[in-house]
Design an enzyme around this catalytic site. Structure first.
Site, short mmCIF file in Angstrom:
data_model
loop_
_atom_site.label_atom_id
_atom_site.label_comp_id
_atom_site.label_asym_id
_atom_site.label_seq_id
_atom_site.Cartn_x
_atom_site.Cartn_y
_atom_site.Cartn_z
N GLU A 123 46.11 -2.89 -33.93
CA GLU A 123 46.42 -2.67 -32.50
C GLU A 123 47.38 -1.51 -32.30
O GLU A 123 47.41 -0.88 -31.25
CB GLU A 123 46.93 -3.97 -31.87
CG GLU A 123 45.80 -4.98 -31.85
CD GLU A 123 45.95 -6.11 -30.86
OE1 GLU A 123 46.90 -6.09 -30.08
OE2 GLU A 123 45.09 -7.00 -30.90
N CYS A 128 35.73 -14.41 -31.60
CA CYS A 128 36.97 -14.63 -32.34
C CYS A 128 36.71 -15.55 -33.54
O CYS A 128 36.18 -16.66 -33.39
CB CYS A 128 37.97 -15.30 -31.39
SG CYS A 128 39.54 -15.67 -32.13
N CYS A 153 37.96 -11.58 -39.54
CA CYS A 153 38.80 -11.50 -38.34
C CYS A 153 38.27 -10.33 -37.53
O CYS A 153 37.85 -9.31 -38.10
CB CYS A 153 40.25 -11.26 -38.75
SG CYS A 153 41.35 -10.88 -37.38
N HIS A 202 39.49 -7.93 -35.96
CA HIS A 202 40.08 -6.60 -36.10
C HIS A 202 39.70 -5.90 -37.43
O HIS A 202 39.82 -4.69 -37.53
CB HIS A 202 41.60 -6.69 -36.06
CG HIS A 202 42.15 -7.07 -34.72
ND1 HIS A 202 41.83 -8.26 -34.09
CD2 HIS A 202 42.99 -6.42 -33.88
CE1 HIS A 202 42.47 -8.33 -32.93
NE2 HIS A 202 43.18 -7.23 -32.78
N ASP A 228 37.00 -13.48 -26.79
CA ASP A 228 37.94 -13.35 -27.91
C ASP A 228 39.34 -13.57 -27.37
O ASP A 228 39.55 -13.59 -26.15
CB ASP A 228 37.81 -11.93 -28.50
CG ASP A 228 38.80 -11.71 -29.65
OD1 ASP A 228 38.89 -12.59 -30.53
OD2 ASP A 228 39.50 -10.68 -29.67
N SER A 229 40.30 -13.66 -28.28
CA SER A 229 41.70 -13.77 -27.87
C SER A 229 42.18 -12.47 -27.22
O SER A 229 43.21 -12.47 -26.54
CB SER A 229 42.56 -14.10 -29.08
OG SER A 229 42.34 -13.15 -30.09
N1 DGL Z 1 40.56 -12.58 -32.76
C1 DGL Z 1 41.31 -13.21 -33.81
C2 DGL Z 1 40.37 -13.60 -34.94
O1 DGL Z 1 39.30 -13.05 -35.12
C3 DGL Z 1 42.42 -12.30 -34.31
C4 DGL Z 1 43.53 -12.05 -33.33
C5 DGL Z 1 44.30 -13.31 -32.98
O2 DGL Z 1 44.98 -13.88 -33.86
O3 DGL Z 1 44.21 -13.73 -31.85
O4 DGL Z 1 40.66 -14.48 -35.69
#
Ligand code: DGL
Length: 282
Positions: free
Chosen positions: A163, A84, A195, A197, A21-22
């Site tokens: 976050e 992600c 997403c 989160h 993931d990011s």
């Molecule tokens: N992990 C990203 C997503 O699911 C969200 C956080 C980001 O923008 O990096 O799209």
């Protein structure tokens, strides 16, 4: 698949699953894999130096994803989950063609379930700007049923609020009402939390949209899809573990301690070490 990932068939089942993931968000997907596939080992990579991905271009997200997949392959993973949503939307189609390893994204599993649960054929999707603008959820849902109308809404503030730990804060509720009002006016009866989160805001979102709207959590659906994939490919790990937290390894590109603290607040097991690596080397 004729050859699997340079690993011998015998070792394949015991090999870990790569998840990336990011940043921390993909831990919601890792958590579902831990819960649903407790015998599987996981190597997780969070690209904390280069997040967010949610407002980046397709080319950039593809480049980042390629580097991460190359790194995960050095860890001898047997399959990769792109946790992600943004990377699944922008990079999966490309990297699938390039690498000889099963790669799963979170969009298709979420889209499939949304298409099956909607009764009035009006599905809402919330996600980052890049995910919503890619219209990939729309594409996958309409591939299941072309009569379904898909209403997307980017909710960029949600990532920062999660976050910050403001999961039930009145500020988050106000922001959520503003984002979701527009979707509710379309009469949706199901909503994809598109997403990483957003599953952490599940109860707040449910409160706002009401019990009649079915929330779809792609993180959970992806864990189930991974289970089917491993079964299909004969790669399930049946060896069992002496300690349930055994075989989970975490890597990041920056701020390892911050990552570890967040991870320990949402995962079922405490992380002992998180290693920082230079992802640009891959
Ligand atoms: N992990 C990203 C997503 O699911 C969200 C956080 C980001 O923008 O990096 O799209």
């Amino acid at each position: 698949m004729s050859e699997k990932n340079e690993l011998g068939r015998e070792n394949l089942c015991q090999a870990p699953v790569g998840v990336f993931d990011s940043g921390v968000g993909g831990l919601t997907v890792a958590r579902e894999i831990m819960r649903n596939l407790p015998d599987e080992k996981i190597v997780y990579f969070g690209d904390t130096a280069r997040l967010p991905y949610g407002n980046k271009s397709k080319d950039t997200v593809i480049r980042y994803s390629r580097q991460i997949i190359r790194f995960l392959k050095t860890q001898q993973v047997k399959a990769i989950v792109i946790a992600c949503n943004t990377a699944s939307a922008l990079a999966l189609e490309e990297v699938e063609k390039e690498f000889d390893i099963p790669i799963l994204g979170v969009l298709k599993p979420g889209a499939r379930v949304a298409a099956s649960v909607t009764r009035n054929k009006k599905v809402g999707v919330i996600g980052t700007e890049s995910t919503i603008n890619s219209h990939m959820y729309d594409r996958f849902i309409q591939a299941q049923d072309p009569e379904i109308s898909v209403y997307g809404k980017a909710c960029p503030l949600f990532v920062s609020l999660v976050e910050e730990g403001w999961l039930k804060d009145p500020v988050t509720e106000e922001v959520a009402r503003r984002y979701l009002d527009e979707l509710m006016r379309q009469g949706i009866d199901s909503l994809i939390l598109g997403c990483t989160h957003y599953p952490l805001l599940r109860s707040l979102v449910q409160k706002i949209v009401g019990e009649k709207v079915t929330l779809v959590n792609p993180a959970y659906e992806t864990a189930k899809e991974l289970e089917r994939l491993l079964e299909r490919e004969g790669m399930q790990n049946h060896a069992g573990k002496a300690d349930p937290a055994e075989g989970y390894r975490f890597f990041v590109s920056d701020a390892a301690d911050k990552f570890k603290n967040f991870a320990n607040s949402i995962l079922p097991y405490d992380i002992e070490t998180t290693r920082k690596i230079n992802i640009e080397e891959y």
